[in-house]
Enzyme design. Structure first.
Site, PDB file in Angstrom:
ATOM      1  CE  LYS A  35      -2.159  -1.105   3.772  1.00 18.86           C
ATOM      2  NZ  LYS A  35      -1.532  -2.440   3.941  1.00 18.86           N
ATOM      3  CB  THR A  36       3.597   2.398   2.193  1.00 26.12           C
ATOM      4  OG1 THR A  36       2.761   2.230   3.340  1.00 26.12           O
ATOM      5  CG2 THR A  36       4.427   3.645   2.363  1.00 26.12           C
ATOM      6  CG  ASP A 221       0.536   5.048   4.172  1.00 24.17           C
ATOM      7  OD1 ASP A 221      -0.272   4.091   4.067  1.00 24.17           O
ATOM      8  OD2 ASP A 221       1.773   4.887   4.237  1.00 24.17           O
ATOM      9  CD  GLU A 222      -0.267   2.775   8.502  1.00 28.16           C
ATOM     10  OE1 GLU A 222      -1.264   2.143   8.909  1.00 28.16           O
ATOM     11  OE2 GLU A 222       0.871   2.263   8.406  1.00 28.16           O
ATOM     12  CD  GLN A 252      -1.655  -3.293   8.961  1.00 31.00           C
ATOM     13  OE1 GLN A 252      -0.619  -2.903   9.462  1.00 31.00           O
ATOM     14  NE2 GLN A 252      -1.779  -3.453   7.654  1.00 31.00           N
ATOM     15  NE  ARG A 609       3.850  -4.466  11.072  1.00 29.51           N
ATOM     16  CZ  ARG A 609       3.350  -3.970   9.951  1.00 29.51           C
ATOM     17  NH1 ARG A 609       4.014  -3.070   9.265  1.00 29.51           N
ATOM     18  NH2 ARG A 609       2.187  -4.381   9.477  1.00 29.51           N
TER      19      ARG A 609
HETATM   20  P1  ATP Z   1       1.614  -2.126   5.967  1.00 29.18           P
HETATM   21  O1  ATP Z   1       0.194  -2.555   5.923  1.00 29.18           O
HETATM   22  O2  ATP Z   1       2.390  -2.866   6.981  1.00 29.18           O
HETATM   23  O3  ATP Z   1       1.775  -0.647   6.024  1.00 29.18           O
HETATM   24  P2  ATP Z   1       2.018  -1.986   3.116  1.00 29.18           P
HETATM   25  O4  ATP Z   1       0.815  -2.571   2.525  1.00 29.18           O
HETATM   26  O5  ATP Z   1       2.123  -0.526   3.157  1.00 29.18           O
HETATM   27  O6  ATP Z   1       2.254  -2.605   4.565  1.00 29.18           O
HETATM   28  P3  ATP Z   1       4.597  -1.860   1.884  1.00 29.18           P
HETATM   29  O7  ATP Z   1       5.338  -1.458   3.093  1.00 29.18           O
HETATM   30  O8  ATP Z   1       4.319  -0.853   0.837  1.00 29.18           O
HETATM   31  O9  ATP Z   1       3.248  -2.587   2.335  1.00 29.18           O
HETATM   32  O10 ATP Z   1       5.312  -3.081   1.192  1.00 29.18           O
HETATM   33  C1  ATP Z   1       5.747  -4.213   1.926  1.00 29.18           C
HETATM   34  C2  ATP Z   1       7.049  -4.747   1.360  1.00 29.18           C
HETATM   35  O11 ATP Z   1       6.824  -5.355   0.104  1.00 29.18           O
HETATM   36  C3  ATP Z   1       8.064  -3.648   1.109  1.00 29.18           C
HETATM   37  O12 ATP Z   1       9.348  -4.167   1.408  1.00 29.18           O
HETATM   38  C4  ATP Z   1       7.917  -3.377  -0.362  1.00 29.18           C
HETATM   39  O13 ATP Z   1       9.078  -2.837  -0.908  1.00 29.18           O
HETATM   40  C5  ATP Z   1       7.606  -4.752  -0.896  1.00 29.18           C
HETATM   41  N1  ATP Z   1       6.805  -4.752  -2.160  1.00 29.18           N
HETATM   42  C6  ATP Z   1       5.616  -4.189  -2.352  1.00 29.18           C
HETATM   43  N2  ATP Z   1       5.160  -4.407  -3.599  1.00 29.18           N
HETATM   44  C7  ATP Z   1       6.087  -5.170  -4.206  1.00 29.18           C
HETATM   45  C8  ATP Z   1       6.209  -5.734  -5.536  1.00 29.18           C
HETATM   46  N3  ATP Z   1       5.271  -5.594  -6.467  1.00 29.18           N
HETATM   47  N4  ATP Z   1       7.326  -6.450  -5.800  1.00 29.18           N
HETATM   48  C9  ATP Z   1       8.286  -6.618  -4.871  1.00 29.18           C
HETATM   49  N5  ATP Z   1       8.230  -6.113  -3.630  1.00 29.18           N
HETATM   50  C10 ATP Z   1       7.146  -5.396  -3.287  1.00 29.18           C
HETATM   51 MG    MG Z   2       2.278   0.843   4.763  1.00 28.03          MG
END
Ligand code: ATP
Ligand code: MG
Length: 726
Positions: A35-36, A221-222, A252, A609
């Site tokens: 997402k981020t 975000d969040e 979350q 995490r």
């Molecule tokens: P959270 O809910 O904990 O905030 P999130 O959904 O924001 O998590 P991110 O932090 O954006 O998730 O991504 C999680 C991990 O996966 C990061 O290390 C990111 O670089 C990696 N990632 C995300 N998308 C891809 C992709 N398409 N290919 C490879 N790695 C990815």
């Molecule tokens: Mg995130």
């Protein structure tokens, strides 16, 4: 134009979100699904492909550190960088608006941000000023309540009196009096930043249309952890023309206790016409075992929006589960495993230790110190919250704004200069009676016959001191200003005396403050800096930083933090410690409706995490506030499928001598524990009477099983169980 680099490392669903046509979007997806990452790429896409200028983009992150990280990523992605873009927390953005438009916001130039500690002091003064009984009307509860009202957008006049509810009326009066004092002193607390920024936009049509025209794109975000006033802020700013892109995960939502409203996720779809939901289902962070555990735990929550989450990264190692004897054993085990990780080629900064409450960090720190493992703790007492730092800043605040009552209270008699409580009470009384700031009242009091000559002189010399400091620091550089104040206020000498021979030297912190100031660079954004002197900018930075306990991935050493502050982060090796009912989930959450679910979401956040390896720990006995607690393993552990867990048994020698004896090996003194035979009748302070039916191990590790008359059978560590033979 070649924009493939913006989509290259994304999966199809992520691409869809990043390259969506203009409109409102909700990206709803589980932990670690990107997402981020999507949000950051979307910003780049808006700029490079849709031609939105950088200054037309406003992006909200949950912490200042996350904002820094996002700005850095965008700078790497965009040819012209992120200049002109607003990236920050809701608080940071609100603060910026208020600085830029302080007149419209009815604030003085150089207003200061009040952190929660200073807020509490001020509320206390208000309670005293209204001659209320602090025992009956605890200032802490009142401060909490005031913040709650602000988070909901309510001013004292919006609070309807309820017949027969005197407590409500008392709180309302305190709120009104507190707010009046803040306004007079030019002080803005954290909740006020948001509320006032919202009112500023809502009630100043010219400003509102300016910012609506400017920020056509708003990203958050969040989003699941936005509160009512933050949501209202986004709505008013977006109006009918702004486009809003939010990402979040209802599983979350962990700040309900602080007023966040997960309902905002559903509400968004109703309030923003044509809003579409995009789901991401692939997790890129964790192994399948870790994800399996997270999915299984969160599945126990009712009323979820419901999401799928899978990974193709392979099962990975099993999740280790360690049953520690007590919190020291838990800490020792953590350190041993962390060292093993480093011996195997990892680094300490890969490792995070997550716990439910700050108090748990102590045992961990002791164990890390004993083994000389580098570490950092987040969310405990933070640098800018330390007394010596706040004392120093109080002088500087007083220099920028004499009406800052909170700063006056701190500085006036630190270090002691003969201004006693009676004198100060007279100053406070005068201020109240004549509607003056404490500073003005103090000036009057130097002439007052109500005070003895000595007291009048002491006050007068404080006033002279502040005047002299002011004259002296005028042209100095920021760090020299601080240095000058430290020396001439007497603070440095005071703390040098006080910290003699102490390990945690306060004077070191004062030196650190000077070097923080020398490194401090004001935002290069001219607009943000408008009207703010460097000193004011620095003081605001200190207050806003103090409100945040967020860690950052990749810092040196093992990182210790609460589950709440681990939000959004990821680490190769994660320890989740203190998994005991009563601690996590917390004792209070078990009876309050909805609270247990929030604790479970916190468990979900914690588990997710971890990237490669997750280690879960609980302790059979734990010393909390000086007394031993025997808790059962957390119910969340039972919610994890057994086949994902690898139970690590403590290495005990199972011997069966006819008699058991044990020596306490932890703690200060070695204490002999009485020997117990099988079949002995015993009594336990909490569980009452029972009989010893089994045992294992020896020495400090000896455990006995006792069949209690009422509490049933329990395994207890002999050295800690406090059993007395009957
Ligand atoms: P959270 O809910 O904990 O905030 P999130 O959904 O924001 O998590 P991110 O932090 O954006 O998730 O991504 C999680 C991990 O996966 C990061 O290390 C990111 O670089 C990696 N990632 C995300 N998308 C891809 C992709 N398409 N290919 C490879 N790695 C990815
Ligand atoms: Mg995130």
């Amino acid at each position: 134009m070649d924009v493939s680099h913006l989509l290259d490392d994304l999966n199809p669903a992520q691409r869809e979100a990043v390259s969506a046509p203009p409109g409102h979007y909700l990206v709803l997806a589980g932990a670690g699904s990107g997402k981020t990452r999507v949000l950051t790429h979307r910003i780049a896409w808006l700029n490079e492909v849709l031609g939105v200028p950088t200054h037309g983009i406003l992006s909200v992150t949950f912490t200042n550190k996350a904002a820094g990280e996002m700005r850095h990523r965008i700078d790497l992605q965009l040819r012209n960088g992120s200049r002109g873009m607003w990236i920050g927390t809701f608080h940071g953005i609100a603060h910026r608006l208020l600085r830029l438009h302080f007149t419209e916001a009815r604030l003085p130039d150089g207003f200061q941000v009040l952190d929660s500690d200073d807020q509490l002091r001020l509320v206390k003064r208000v309670v005293q000023g209204l001659e209320l009984d602090e025992g009956k009307f605890p200032p802490k509860q009142i401060a909490w309540w005031i913040n709650e009202q602000k988070d909901e957008g309510r001013r004292p006049q919006h609070i309807q009196p309820e017949p027969n509810d005197d407590w409500l009326e008392v709180r309302r009066r305190c709120y009104a009096a507190y707010q009046e004092r803040c306004d007079r002193a030019g002080l803005v607390d954290f909740a006020e930043l948001l509320l006032r920024a919202h009112e500023l936009l809502r009630d100043t049509p010219a400003l509102l249309s300016h910012y609506r025209a400017r920020f056509g794109q708003i990203l958050v975000d969040e989003f699941q952890d936005t509160n009512a006033i933050q949501y209202a802020f986004v709505r008013v700013l977006a109006g009918d023309t702004g486009q809003v892109f939010v990402v979040g995960d209802d599983d979350q939502a962990i700040y309900g206790w602080r007023g966040a409203k997960v309902e905002n996720v559903q509400r968004f779809l109703k309030d923003f016409p044509g809003a579409q939901t995009i789901r991401l289902e692939q997790n890129y962070r964790s192994t399948a075992n870790i994800l399996g555990a997270a999915n299984a735990v969160i599945a126990h929550n009712p009323d979820r929006i419901g999401k799928q989450l899978w990974t193709d990264s392979g099962d990975g190692e099993a999740i280790d589960l360690y049953a520690a004897y007590n919190e020291m054993d838990e800490a020792r085990y953590m350190v041993e495993r962390a060292r093993q990780w480093v011996r195997d080629g990892g680094s300490y900064s890969d490792v995070a230790v997550l716990y439910r409450s700050n108090a748990q960090s102590r045992a961990m720190e002791e164990a890390l110190l004993a083994e000389q493992v580098p570490y950092r703790v987040y969310g405990g007492m933070r640098f800018f919250e330390r007394a010596e730092i706040k004392d120093t800043l109080a002088y500087l605040r007083l220099l920028t704004n004499r009406a800052d009552d909170a700063a006056f209270e701190r500085a006036v008699n630190t270090p002691a200069r003969g201004i006693g409580d009676r004198t100060l009470d007279e100053v406070r009384r005068t201020a109240r009676a004549q509607q003056l700031s404490l500073w003005e009242a103090a000036m009057l009091c130097t002439q007052s016959s109500a005070l003895a000559a000595r007291a009048r002189n002491a006050l007068a010399s404080f006033i002279t001191l502040v005047g002299q400091l002011n004259a002296a620091v005028g042209e100095l550089e920021l760090k020299d200003k601080i240095d000058h104040v430290l020396v001439h206020s007497g603070l440095r000498e005071f703390y040098e005396k006080e910290s003699k021979g102490q390990l945690d030297s306060r004077t070191d912190n004062l030196d650190e403050l000077v070097s923080v100031a020398s490194r401090f660079v004001r935002s290069d954004d001219e607009e943000a800096a408008a009207g703010m002197s460097e000193l004011v900018a620095f003081l605001s930075y200190a207050s806003l930083e103090a409100g945040e306990g967020q860690a950052q991935a990749g810092e040196e050493g093992v990182q210790l933090m609460t589950l709440h502050s681990a939000k959004g982060l990821e680490f190769p090796l994660v320890f989740l410690v203190g998994l005991e009912d009563g601690l996590f989930p917390s004792a209070r959450s078990v009876d309050e409706p909805g609270k247990l679910e929030e604790e479970r979401r916190l468990a979900y956040v914690g588990i997710t995490r971890a990237r490669q390896k997750l280690v879960l720990c609980y302790a059979e006995s734990r010393r909390i506030h000086g007394s031993d607690n025997y808790n059962v393993p957390s119910r969340f552990l039972r919610e994890i499928p057994k086949d994902l867990l690898n139970e690590v048994r403590p290495k005990v020698q199972v011997s069966r001598p006819a008699q058991l004896g044990a020596t306490r090996s932890y703690g200060q003194a070695a204490v002999e524990v009485p020997a117990l035979k099988l079949g002995t009748n015993v009594s336990h302070p909490k569980f009452g009477g029972g009989v010893v039916i089994d045992y294992e191990g020896s020495g400090a590790h000896a455990r006995v099983q006792v069949q209690f008359d009422e509490a049933g059978a329990k395994w207890l560590v002999l050295a800690y169980a406090n059993l007395s033979p009957q």
